[in-house]
Design an enzyme around this catalytic site. Sequence first.
Site, mmCIF file in Angstrom:
data_model
loop_
_atom_site.group_PDB
_atom_site.id
_atom_site.type_symbol
_atom_site.label_atom_id
_atom_site.label_comp_id
_atom_site.label_asym_id
_atom_site.label_seq_id
_atom_site.Cartn_x
_atom_site.Cartn_y
_atom_site.Cartn_z
ATOM 1 N N GLY A 53 0.844 -1.199 0.000
ATOM 2 C CA GLY A 53 0.000 0.000 0.000
ATOM 3 C C GLY A 53 0.869 1.234 0.000
ATOM 4 N N CYS A 80 4.770 -6.586 1.829
ATOM 5 C CA CYS A 80 5.229 -5.192 1.882
ATOM 6 C C CYS A 80 4.494 -4.411 2.980
ATOM 7 C CB CYS A 80 5.102 -4.539 0.515
ATOM 8 S SG CYS A 80 6.110 -3.061 0.366
ATOM 9 N N TYR A 81 3.599 -3.473 2.616
ATOM 10 C CA TYR A 81 2.881 -2.755 3.671
ATOM 11 C C TYR A 81 2.141 -3.754 4.571
ATOM 12 C CZ TYR A 81 -0.375 0.098 6.253
ATOM 13 O OH TYR A 81 -1.067 0.658 7.283
ATOM 14 N N HIS A 167 8.038 -8.343 -3.206
ATOM 15 C CA HIS A 167 6.798 -8.584 -3.961
ATOM 16 C C HIS A 167 6.896 -9.897 -4.741
ATOM 17 C CE1 HIS A 167 4.793 -4.754 -3.205
ATOM 18 N NE2 HIS A 167 6.021 -4.284 -3.094
ATOM 19 N N GLU A 169 4.659 -11.276 -6.365
ATOM 20 C CA GLU A 169 3.747 -11.270 -7.512
ATOM 21 C C GLU A 169 4.349 -10.701 -8.792
ATOM 22 O OE1 GLU A 169 3.618 -9.467 -4.832
ATOM 23 O OE2 GLU A 169 2.979 -7.419 -5.192
ATOM 24 N N ASP A 225 -14.079 -10.138 -25.053
ATOM 25 C CA ASP A 225 -14.969 -10.158 -23.889
ATOM 26 C C ASP A 225 -16.443 -10.292 -24.272
ATOM 27 O OD1 ASP A 225 -12.595 -9.761 -22.597
ATOM 28 O OD2 ASP A 225 -12.916 -7.632 -22.229
ATOM 29 N N LYS A 366 -8.551 -11.505 -17.870
ATOM 30 C CA LYS A 366 -8.542 -11.665 -19.329
ATOM 31 C C LYS A 366 -8.120 -13.078 -19.761
ATOM 32 C CE LYS A 366 -8.949 -9.348 -23.228
ATOM 33 N NZ LYS A 366 -10.025 -8.374 -23.462
#
Length: 510
Positions: A53, A80-81, A167, A169, A225, A366
């Site tokens: 954050g 992290c945060y 991180h 990710e 989509d 997606k």
Amino acid sequence: MKKVLILDFGGQYNLLIARRVRECGVYCEIKSFRITMEEVRAYGPDALIFTGGYASVFAAGAPMVDMALYEMGIPVLGICYGMQMMMQQLGGVCRRSVTREYGKTELTQTGGSPLFRGVPEKAIYWMSHGIEVEQTAPGFRTIASSAGCRHAAVEDPAHKLYCVQFHPEVVHTQYGRQILENFLYGVCGFDREWAMSSYVDEAVAECRARIGSGRVLLGLSGGVDSSVAAALLQRAVGDQLTCIFVDHGLLRKNEGDDVERVMREQLHVDIRRVNAQERFLGKLAGVTEPEAKRKIIGEEFIRVFEAEAKKIGKVEFLAQGTIYPDVVESGLGGESVVIKSHHNVGGLPEHVDFDDIIEPLRRLFKDEVRQLGMELGLPESLVWRQPFPGPGLGVRIIGEITREKLEILREADAIFREEMDRAGLGRSASQYFAALTNMRSVGVMGDERTYDYAVALRAVETQDFMTATWCRLPWELLDKVSGRIVGEVRHVNRVLYDVTSKPPATVEFE
Ligand code: XMP
């Protein structure tokens, strides 16, 4: 099905965390950290992830979670945060880092933690922080550190609490995926349960239950989509679904016919194609200003859609192909700010008579939408179609849009796409296309002087389309495409390759 609740503190990679968890075959959703305990209990998560954050844990009113979350007895991963907050709340101490760490950083893990199973002792991780843990909370031990950050990862295995300053990710963290898998499979004990093959039945059942015997109207753009939404709704409610396909004449080569054929012949969708080319081109004649062009296209689109919808009469549901990133980015999922409103052409029609909106893809990313499309039997060419903006080729022709320019651009773009596919690069770039510059220049062909258009090629790589880098395409490929375009497309004598990233440029030219 097991599910992870990701509590969002507004960090920039939060959507990415959710994507990674889903890629591991585990279902998750993002909610704001402001969620109440009652709402958490009602949702019933099997694990929690606290994201990064922008706030500082020292700030007055810094975002904190309800302490009761730690009493739920489910595994928690703080990133992290999220880590700093957990340490502060559970009795540890944070401080401003002596050296701020930003970017790729070497970390050493001490071994023995399930979080780092299969990860080498030293590896590269992505760090981005100015605050660090000075003293871990009681019950925690340090399981990784870097030169500038002593407690880069900590664990309290007895309570299944894990914290990482880096991180996992982002792709720059070498073993990020492995670490997330270790958390989800090793610590939480989850299996790969979330897959589109099993989701189809659930999604179909859900749509059926919601729609009942009502009628559904869907605006089909030919993009991935709305096509997948149509296929899903068709599977769920058959001919209670009607699709309106507004052909504004700004589509790519053969696109209108392809979409119509697949929808009608393969999927048996009740599709009404409105050929409105004349109307759009008429309105656009002489207009050169990009925003004015966009506005005209958006407004006309809605008008044509409305006129066609009127013929159908009352419908119970208006369906939309909204996907999960749209939901999160419009501020409804977590803490993220509204960034994307301009990307929905013209918004909702006002004069269509419907009771409710149905968005059958609103929980999917997606790549999941694509997998679902394949499960539903859509052809690969449609499922892997290049992203295409609502205003179509209208924003890829600089200056006035004319029939001649559209023809030139369609041919050039088709050649570029064909050669990308042939080179096996079709899925490596996030988006690629040709644009027609408004520039004419001098050339020579045979013995003749020419004065013709310059086509620009663009190919970008991006995770989220908010930022993008231009692709380093092979010279041989560019050479081939350039040769074919000037050779095969009349009135083009020059091909340029766009080597600008976003920012400062945007992906589209207008
Ligand atoms: P920009 O040009 O904003 O493009 O960097 C980012 C991504 O969004 C797409 N795009 C649009 N999509 N309606 C859409 O449906 C629009 O008006 C629109 N404008 C841009 C663009 O193709 C790229 O993928």
